[in-house]
Design a protein around this motif. Sequence first.
Motif, PDB file in Angstrom:
ATOM      1  N   TYR A  28       4.471  -6.756   4.284  1.00  0.00           N
ATOM      2  CA  TYR A  28       3.270  -6.210   4.329  1.00  0.00           C
ATOM      3  C   TYR A  28       2.952  -5.586   5.385  1.00  0.00           C
ATOM      4  O   TYR A  28       3.315  -5.641   5.945  1.00  0.00           O
ATOM      5  N   THR A  29       1.884  -4.044   5.024  1.00  0.00           N
ATOM      6  CA  THR A  29       1.307  -3.219   5.934  1.00  0.00           C
ATOM      7  C   THR A  29      -0.307  -3.413   5.300  1.00  0.00           C
ATOM      8  O   THR A  29      -1.113  -4.344   5.401  1.00  0.00           O
ATOM      9  N   LEU A  30      -0.544  -2.097   5.441  1.00  0.00           N
ATOM     10  CA  LEU A  30      -2.366  -2.131   5.981  1.00  0.00           C
ATOM     11  C   LEU A  30      -2.705  -1.883   4.532  1.00  0.00           C
ATOM     12  O   LEU A  30      -3.870  -1.686   4.303  1.00  0.00           O
ATOM     13  N   GLY A  31      -1.839  -1.680   3.609  1.00  0.00           N
ATOM     14  CA  GLY A  31      -2.350  -2.008   1.901  1.00  0.00           C
ATOM     15  C   GLY A  31      -3.095  -2.887   1.600  1.00  0.00           C
ATOM     16  O   GLY A  31      -3.099  -3.458   0.771  1.00  0.00           O
ATOM     17  N   ILE A  32      -2.238  -3.931   2.776  1.00  0.00           N
ATOM     18  CA  ILE A  32      -2.963  -5.606   2.367  1.00  0.00           C
ATOM     19  C   ILE A  32      -4.210  -5.409   3.645  1.00  0.00           C
ATOM     20  O   ILE A  32      -5.496  -6.745   3.060  1.00  0.00           O
ATOM     21  N   THR A  33      -4.238  -5.428   4.473  1.00  0.00           N
ATOM     22  CA  THR A  33      -5.309  -5.743   5.187  1.00  0.00           C
ATOM     23  C   THR A  33      -5.870  -4.641   5.338  1.00  0.00           C
ATOM     24  O   THR A  33      -7.722  -4.756   6.404  1.00  0.00           O
ATOM     25  N   GLU A  34      -6.173  -3.251   4.608  1.00  0.00           N
ATOM     26  CA  GLU A  34      -7.552  -2.383   4.903  1.00  0.00           C
ATOM     27  C   GLU A  34      -8.290  -2.287   3.756  1.00  0.00           C
ATOM     28  O   GLU A  34      -8.216  -2.078   3.754  1.00  0.00           O
ATOM     29  N   HIS A  35      -8.504  -3.541   3.704  1.00  0.00           N
ATOM     30  CA  HIS A  35      -9.555  -4.315   2.532  1.00  0.00           C
ATOM     31  C   HIS A  35     -10.913  -4.603   3.442  1.00  0.00           C
ATOM     32  O   HIS A  35     -10.914  -4.934   4.071  1.00  0.00           O
ATOM     33  N   PHE A  63      19.515  -8.170   5.616  1.00  0.00           N
ATOM     34  CA  PHE A  63      19.965  -9.934   4.489  1.00  0.00           C
ATOM     35  C   PHE A  63      19.255 -10.245   3.952  1.00  0.00           C
ATOM     36  O   PHE A  63      20.191 -11.328   3.840  1.00  0.00           O
ATOM     37  N   TYR A  64      18.090  -9.670   3.275  1.00  0.00           N
ATOM     38  CA  TYR A  64      17.869 -10.899   3.587  1.00  0.00           C
ATOM     39  C   TYR A  64      18.443 -10.846   1.745  1.00  0.00           C
ATOM     40  O   TYR A  64      18.710  -9.704   0.732  1.00  0.00           O
ATOM     41  N   ASP A  65      18.150 -12.139   0.770  1.00  0.00           N
ATOM     42  CA  ASP A  65      18.490 -11.800  -1.156  1.00  0.00           C
ATOM     43  C   ASP A  65      17.172 -12.145  -1.788  1.00  0.00           C
ATOM     44  O   ASP A  65      17.232 -11.182  -3.179  1.00  0.00           O
ATOM     45  N   ALA A  66      15.958 -12.260  -1.587  1.00  0.00           N
ATOM     46  CA  ALA A  66      14.629 -11.414  -1.899  1.00  0.00           C
ATOM     47  C   ALA A  66      14.230 -10.596  -0.957  1.00  0.00           C
ATOM     48  O   ALA A  66      13.408 -11.056   0.151  1.00  0.00           O
ATOM     49  N   LEU A  67      13.063  -9.758  -1.547  1.00  0.00           N
ATOM     50  CA  LEU A  67      12.096  -9.326  -0.935  1.00  0.00           C
ATOM     51  C   LEU A  67      10.759  -9.035  -1.351  1.00  0.00           C
ATOM     52  O   LEU A  67      10.771  -8.556  -2.430  1.00  0.00           O
ATOM     53  N   LEU A  68       9.824  -9.458  -1.091  1.00  0.00           N
ATOM     54  CA  LEU A  68       8.567  -8.769  -1.619  1.00  0.00           C
ATOM     55  C   LEU A  68       7.773  -7.926  -0.993  1.00  0.00           C
ATOM     56  O   LEU A  68       7.359  -8.769   0.101  1.00  0.00           O
ATOM     57  N   ILE A  69       7.674  -7.224  -1.540  1.00  0.00           N
ATOM     58  CA  ILE A  69       7.100  -5.965  -0.306  1.00  0.00           C
ATOM     59  C   ILE A  69       5.504  -5.340  -1.161  1.00  0.00           C
ATOM     60  O   ILE A  69       5.998  -5.115  -1.703  1.00  0.00           O
ATOM     61  N   ILE A  70       4.981  -5.715  -0.464  1.00  0.00           N
ATOM     62  CA  ILE A  70       3.272  -5.787  -0.917  1.00  0.00           C
ATOM     63  C   ILE A  70       2.536  -4.940  -0.200  1.00  0.00           C
ATOM     64  O   ILE A  70       2.191  -5.545   1.198  1.00  0.00           O
TER      65      ILE A  70
END
Length: 540
Positions: free
Chosen positions: A151-158, A22-29
């Motif tokens: 966000y998931t591991l694409g953000i944290t595994e750096h 039910f969000y109106d915008a999602l930033l999926i990173i």
Amino acid sequence: MAGLAISFGSGAMTNSISEVGFYDALLIIGSNATEAHPIIGNKMKRAACRGARVIVADPRQVELVDYAEVWLRLRPGTDAALVNGLINIIINEDWVDREFIAGRCEGYDKMWAVVKKYTPARVSEITGVPEERLFAAAEIYAKTRRAGIFYTLGITEHTTGTANVMNLANLAMVTGHVGVEHAGVNPLRGQNNVQGACDMGALPNLLPGYVKVGDDGSIATFEEKWGKKLSGTAGLRIPEMFDMVLSGYVKGMYVMGEDPVLTDPDANHVRKALGDIDFLVVQDIFLSETGKYADVVLPAACYAEKDGTFTNTERRVQRVRKAVEPPGQARPDWEIICDLAARLGYQMGLASPQEVFEEIRSLTPAYAGITYERLDEAGLQWPCPDIYHPGTPFLHQTRFPRGRGLLQGFEHQEPAELTNDEYPFLLSTGRRLSHYNVSTRSSKNLESLMPYELAELNGADAERIGAFEGEVLRFTSRRGSVTSGVTITDRVPPGMVFMSFHFWESPVNELTNSAYDPVAKTAEFKVCAVKIEKYNGGDG
């Protein structure tokens, strides 16, 4: 966990799974949700079909790109620059929530001193994302009130993972997108009970309830409850453990529900450490690759063979109920731990999972109002401070646990390892829909869906190498070499290759880099340099 704990004072998903559709915008990173978190991924697709405006930031053309209004195809390892660019546009266009910043945040000037340098032109040069897409994403996110970050591991595994998370917190705070329903910062946890493990102090610097090991006042409560003096010294994180095995400092290791030989970076380094260690105990439901190095293997019960609770990614504590008896000598983890403690001279005095949970309630304020009886239906979300409290669907409504939210500036830093003439490809790793970590290979049904690895290779690169669909190629980094079949696809851009870590026959973590984030000590699984060669079936 560390990044949000620093920025907000709490390292957890701010909102609920039920809100996602039910969000109106999602930033999926940095999140391939439809494969790594398919239930949540389906809710994201449902939101898009309902009319939500979706922004996907990912180097790969993951499934959610098909539902996105804006795809930010950034170069791997440039997340900080990308987020800085979005914040820069939002501030310069005056799309910020000045009331929220003034009333709920601190550190704005220091953050802006860094962010102002990240103009759209500069960010486009660093990330490869066109300026018009940066503006489109910034406007959608900033101007939509019901807008969430996932966000998931694409953000944290750096090596900059903690800074990446804190930068996303910056983005949410400058727009006032936190502390309300349908707007927040939402890490999607990698396993079903990662949140619960962290809540219970499965971190080297924390006790249950996120009490710092060096906090003498708070530790006194645990010492009184447990009747023992506790150490005020933080322990080691996983990469430090293996380094200190090889230096001779760590002599023994107890590995429980983990297979670091397959899942940790620079696997040859891990194997060497496990081969040198004086004493290794492995507790698991299968004989894992790590278990093959063990002096003692303790057979554990799986989820369907034991009672207890899990705490999922939305902070929801849920009952787990035994359906069948454990086979053979397998036993529930809590029983094994209690017996081991007794043989070491300490009687825990716990006779059931419910007694363990009552102790948790007494020592962890966020769990104080949660009881087995209250968990019988749908579970409860912490914080739940008393037995009359309904649980908390979203966090930080009136204040952050640390008081004011902390805004900080973060410069773009290159990944620890870049390509060169010898290693011209960037390798990134992740999960497949058909498998989950490494144990699902034991399922014949799941194995039939994907029985072997197929590394993703761009068509232009395949043509240059002379590779064909399904061909087995050799992939080599500075640390190791593996073979894998390939699939030729535009899902990855030229110069990038993607592999999963599910397959012992193609153990990709022999290639990955063990360089890690200085705060969380999470390794940089998402970026390392490799070369790709034709494979001679007789060369190993």
